[in-house]
Design an enzyme around this catalytic site. Structure first.
Site, PDB file in Angstrom:
ATOM      1  CD  GLU A 126      11.660   4.086   4.745  1.00 49.11           C
ATOM      2  OE1 GLU A 126      11.363   5.002   3.943  1.00 49.11           O
ATOM      3  OE2 GLU A 126      12.540   3.234   4.521  1.00 49.11           O
ATOM      4  CE1 TYR A 138       0.989   6.821   2.239  1.00 43.47           C
ATOM      5  CE2 TYR A 138       1.976   7.275   4.364  1.00 43.47           C
ATOM      6  CZ  TYR A 138       1.862   7.542   3.010  1.00 43.47           C
ATOM      7  OH  TYR A 138       2.630   8.526   2.438  1.00 43.47           O
TER       8      TYR A 138
END
Ligand SMILES: CC(C)(COP(=O)(O)OP(=O)(O)OC[C@H]1O[C@@H](n2cnc3c(N)ncnc32)[C@H](O)[C@@H]1OP(=O)(O)O)[C@@H](O)C(=O)NCCC(=O)NCCS
Length: 184
Positions: A126, A138
């Site tokens: 998360e 990411y």
């Protein structure tokens, strides 16, 4: 990331991990490292993990890894929790003064290698919606956005902030992460 509630191909191989070496090494995080880790945690986050979060995570057997300089100082760390066929990246942090030097990529490279060695095919995490830098990291690493957790994170007087769920598939046999001095 999730503190036990809040909650981390190479960018530089796939776009930017720095060459191995540089006097850096990876080693497991232990309780003895927590003073240094918590100092970085507080410098890096508005809502840091508590010492108790780290203690609990290590006690639960989560994989804690430190990236350390030759002089022993801690540059960054990650903590990840193993599931049946997946790894949940709980915390990925690089000390502010060492950021944008490929260190998060080094930690992610090592985690990916670890997952492949265990036959784990997926890493998920998360990340705060507002954390543009981490989201970019990411995405560059090949993670994709797979979900949203509304109000997942504390956000002070503003209330709560949503989390994006991101996931990286690790196809069996992919071998673009090199073996290097940071591997273990
Ligand atoms: C997010 C974090 C881990 C990145 O660590 P880092 O060592 O600076 O990352 P890297 O140097 O490996 O970055 C690789 C690439 O990711 C992207 N990236 C990383 N940080 C970025 C930022 N602040 N802004 C924009 N892009 C960023 C860039 O594409 C970067 O490549 P480049 O430097 O060649 O442009 C670090 O900023 C950090 O610890 N932040 C505070 C804690 C945090 O938010 N952790 C993630 C929680 S989900």
């Amino acid at each position: 990331m999730s503190a036990p509630q809040r909650s981390p191909a190479s960018v530089r191989q796939r776009g930017g991990a720095a060459a191995p070496g540089h006097g850096l090494r990876l080693r497991p995080m232990t309780a003895a490292d927590l003073d240094a880790v918590i100092e970085i945690e507080h410098a890096a986050y508005g809502f840091p993990w508590t010492r108790g979060n780290f203690v609990d995570s290590l006690a639960a057997g989560h994989r804690g890894e430190l990236l350390v300089h030759a002089n022993g100082s801690v540059i960054g760390y990650c903590l990840a929790m193993r599931g049946v066929d997946e790894m949940h990246l709980l915390n990925l942090t690089v000390a502010p003064r060492h950021q944008r030097q490929g260190h998060a990529c080094r930690l992610l490279d090592a985690l990916e290698r670890h997952c492949r060695a265990l036959g784990i095919g997926r890493i998920w995490l998360e990340v705060r919606m507002s954390n543009a830098g981490a989201r970019r990291l990411y995405l560059r690493r090949g993670f994709v956005e797979t979900g949203l957790r509304r109000g997942y994170y504390p956000a002070g007087a503003a209330g709560r902030e949503d989390a994006l769920v991101m996931q990286l598939e690790l196809p069996a046999g992919r071998s673009d992460a090199p073996s290097d001095a940071l591997d273990r």
